[in-house]
Design a protein around this motif. Sequence first.
Motif, PDB file in Angstrom:
ATOM      1  N   HIS A   1      -8.605  28.545  22.407  1.00  0.00           N
ATOM      2  CA  HIS A   1      -7.307  28.310  23.048  1.00  0.00           C
ATOM      3  C   HIS A   1      -6.195  29.082  22.343  1.00  0.00           C
ATOM      4  CE1 HIS A   1      -8.244  25.094  25.996  1.00  0.00           C
ATOM      5  NE2 HIS A   1      -9.259  24.848  25.182  1.00  0.00           N
ATOM      6  N   LEU A   2      -6.188  29.033  21.024  1.00  0.00           N
ATOM      7  CA  LEU A   2      -5.134  29.724  20.260  1.00  0.00           C
ATOM      8  C   LEU A   2      -5.230  31.233  20.437  1.00  0.00           C
ATOM      9  CD1 LEU A   2      -5.304  27.549  17.025  1.00  0.00           C
ATOM     10  CD2 LEU A   2      -3.346  27.730  18.555  1.00  0.00           C
ATOM     11  N   GLY A   3      -6.447  31.763  20.389  1.00  0.00           N
ATOM     12  CA  GLY A   3      -6.635  33.200  20.605  1.00  0.00           C
ATOM     13  C   GLY A   3      -6.200  33.617  22.001  1.00  0.00           C
ATOM     14  N   GLY A   4      -6.478  32.759  22.998  1.00  0.00           N
ATOM     15  CA  GLY A   4      -6.061  33.051  24.370  1.00  0.00           C
ATOM     16  C   GLY A   4      -4.554  33.103  24.505  1.00  0.00           C
ATOM     17  N   PHE A   5      -3.852  32.190  23.853  1.00  0.00           N
ATOM     18  CA  PHE A   5      -2.385  32.209  23.887  1.00  0.00           C
ATOM     19  C   PHE A   5      -1.838  33.492  23.258  1.00  0.00           C
ATOM     20  CE2 PHE A   5      -2.286  27.464  24.476  1.00  0.00           C
ATOM     21  CZ  PHE A   5      -1.417  27.462  25.548  1.00  0.00           C
ATOM     22  N   ILE A   6      -2.355  33.846  22.086  1.00  0.00           N
ATOM     23  CA  ILE A   6      -1.844  35.027  21.384  1.00  0.00           C
ATOM     24  C   ILE A   6      -2.090  36.288  22.203  1.00  0.00           C
ATOM     25  CG2 ILE A   6      -2.170  36.465  19.329  1.00  0.00           C
ATOM     26  CD1 ILE A   6      -2.736  33.837  17.775  1.00  0.00           C
ATOM     27  N   PHE A   7      -3.282  36.408  22.786  1.00  0.00           N
ATOM     28  CA  PHE A   7      -3.595  37.586  23.606  1.00  0.00           C
ATOM     29  C   PHE A   7      -2.713  37.646  24.852  1.00  0.00           C
ATOM     30  CE2 PHE A   7      -6.214  39.588  27.001  1.00  0.00           C
ATOM     31  CZ  PHE A   7      -6.274  40.874  26.462  1.00  0.00           C
ATOM     32  N   SER A   8      -2.513  36.508  25.513  1.00  0.00           N
ATOM     33  CA  SER A   8      -1.668  36.460  26.717  1.00  0.00           C
ATOM     34  C   SER A   8      -0.237  36.889  26.397  1.00  0.00           C
ATOM     35  CB  SER A   8      -1.657  35.043  27.303  1.00  0.00           C
ATOM     36  OG  SER A   8      -2.951  34.595  27.574  1.00  0.00           O
ATOM     37  N   LEU A   9       0.313  36.349  25.311  1.00  0.00           N
ATOM     38  CA  LEU A   9       1.684  36.700  24.912  1.00  0.00           C
ATOM     39  C   LEU A   9       1.797  38.176  24.555  1.00  0.00           C
ATOM     40  CD1 LEU A   9       2.394  33.516  22.778  1.00  0.00           C
ATOM     41  CD2 LEU A   9       3.626  34.162  24.860  1.00  0.00           C
ATOM     42  N   PHE A  10       0.764  38.721  23.918  1.00  0.00           N
ATOM     43  CA  PHE A  10       0.776  40.147  23.565  1.00  0.00           C
ATOM     44  C   PHE A  10       0.870  41.015  24.824  1.00  0.00           C
ATOM     45  CE2 PHE A  10      -1.609  44.115  22.719  1.00  0.00           C
ATOM     46  CZ  PHE A  10      -0.797  44.645  21.717  1.00  0.00           C
TER      47      PHE A  10
ATOM     48  N   LEU B   1      -1.479  33.410  30.605  1.00  0.00           N
ATOM     49  CA  LEU B   1      -0.693  32.386  29.920  1.00  0.00           C
ATOM     50  C   LEU B   1      -0.722  31.076  30.702  1.00  0.00           C
ATOM     51  CD1 LEU B   1       1.124  31.773  27.492  1.00  0.00           C
ATOM     52  CD2 LEU B   1       3.083  32.514  28.860  1.00  0.00           C
ATOM     53  N   SER B   2      -0.593  31.175  32.026  1.00  0.00           N
ATOM     54  CA  SER B   2      -0.675  29.993  32.881  1.00  0.00           C
ATOM     55  C   SER B   2      -2.045  29.335  32.769  1.00  0.00           C
ATOM     56  CB  SER B   2      -0.385  30.379  34.335  1.00  0.00           C
ATOM     57  OG  SER B   2      -0.536  29.280  35.191  1.00  0.00           O
ATOM     58  N   CYS B   3      -3.101  30.159  32.722  1.00  0.00           N
ATOM     59  CA  CYS B   3      -4.466  29.640  32.551  1.00  0.00           C
ATOM     60  C   CYS B   3      -4.574  28.797  31.288  1.00  0.00           C
ATOM     61  CB  CYS B   3      -5.459  30.806  32.443  1.00  0.00           C
ATOM     62  SG  CYS B   3      -6.088  31.405  34.015  1.00  0.00           S
ATOM     63  N   PHE B   4      -4.070  29.352  30.179  1.00  0.00           N
ATOM     64  CA  PHE B   4      -4.247  28.667  28.898  1.00  0.00           C
ATOM     65  C   PHE B   4      -3.295  27.480  28.744  1.00  0.00           C
ATOM     66  CE2 PHE B   4      -6.430  32.647  27.909  1.00  0.00           C
ATOM     67  CZ  PHE B   4      -7.574  32.139  27.312  1.00  0.00           C
TER      68      PHE B   4
END
Length: 461
Positions: free
Chosen positions: A320-329, A344-347
């Motif tokens: 989950h944390l990796g998904g947030f960081i990648f989405s924001l990037f 970002l919406s997914c996570f």
Amino acid sequence: MSKLKELARNCLQVAPFILSNTVIFIPYFLFLSLSDGTTMERILPFVLFYTFRMTGIFLLKSFKLALTSFNVLIISILIGGAGCLIGVLGQFYFPAYLFSAVLLGLSASWLPAANTTVNYHEKRQGYSALTGRKYLFILLILGGVIASLMLTKELRIPLVLGEYTLLYIAAYHTVTHYPDYEIDFNEVNQQVVSLKEFFLFLGFFVLLLFIRSARLLFDPQLLDAGIIGFSGLFLITAWYLNRQRKMWKLPIWLNLLTFANGMCMNFLLLFGTFYVSLRLGIDRLTVNLYVPYILGIIASAIVIKFLYRLLPNVDPRIIHLGGFIFSLFLLLFRPLFPLGIFLLSCFISATGNFLNREYYQNESLPQDTRIITKYSTQTKGSVTHQLLLMSVLWLLAKQAHLPVKTVLQITAHRTHNPAALQVVEYVHVISIIGLMLFFAFTFYEVLKENKHQSHEQNESK
């Protein structure tokens, strides 16, 4: 006759689900359409709804009543239904909208948390009101509400509020027929109010009231008061949390991830709306923000299950944390902005469901307050991000020697000033980097906890 009864039963049983997923934003748009941007009376229904929706969860936590989540759900349905019914009268007597906004704001704040908790309780008993075949009825009812939203303002507001009155009545009928619950308001604790939660509600309520009023009336003095008040509240809260951190019942990673999830939701909807409007044009808002956002919610379960299967040996929290960081990037690059919003919406959605399970299974909190605590922490993140966003905009505008009124024009998508647009770009980068650093710190706390648990297991052997 039996088929008609089955049809009616299905329509009744989906009402709580529809309300808990739409009462947050449907009244938002209805009350916003009343605003004319010049008079306090016209903007007050929206300001009251929004402020009570955002802070009502703190008011609920401040009441030390021995009420179950089921009772809270019943209360939120009753006051929401009353709010809709009073709102219908607003066409003939405008002040009725004010009472409607307060009641619907409280209902929108309490109902999702209480409904989620009750659903978890019911599933543990082997009962589920929402089965796969009922999604057709959800789509049909939502289709009717959306069609009503397309009408003129004079018809739209009373018709949608009338439809929601019927949904509240249907929801009341459904939840009062759940097999494992009965209404009991008899047992209450004599210590009625928690002062800490009540002052938190009061502080956030006043600040949001100032800032929302300032944004709709283009009043720099209200914005200044809100920003200064937030700065003081922020310092006091930081000092208090630093003192109380060792007494927290929940793991620090759980608090941080819940708080960050709320921040991301506010970033996506609040900042994303005026960023896309100013940089790409308001006509591109639907394609670049709203459609990816809705698709992300729909696809969240599929995406997170795919990642779980792809990375079976990885801690779900890390995923989950990796998904947030990648989405924001991805959001740092304008051509990839819609993809970043989708992920970002997914996570946000997947993490919300993950956190619901974590809180519900956590035995350090009373069972009926677990999900409410989660929503409270998430709302703190959302409110804090909104106030931080306005503060950063305010500071950067001051540094660029722009009038404070320009900040309000930015948030209302009404500026083409090159210097103001440059400020928006700065806020865009600062917001994303700030959120990425927050998630990186949470990532560090998760790794530290895993290392500590591994060390304890080795010692026990």
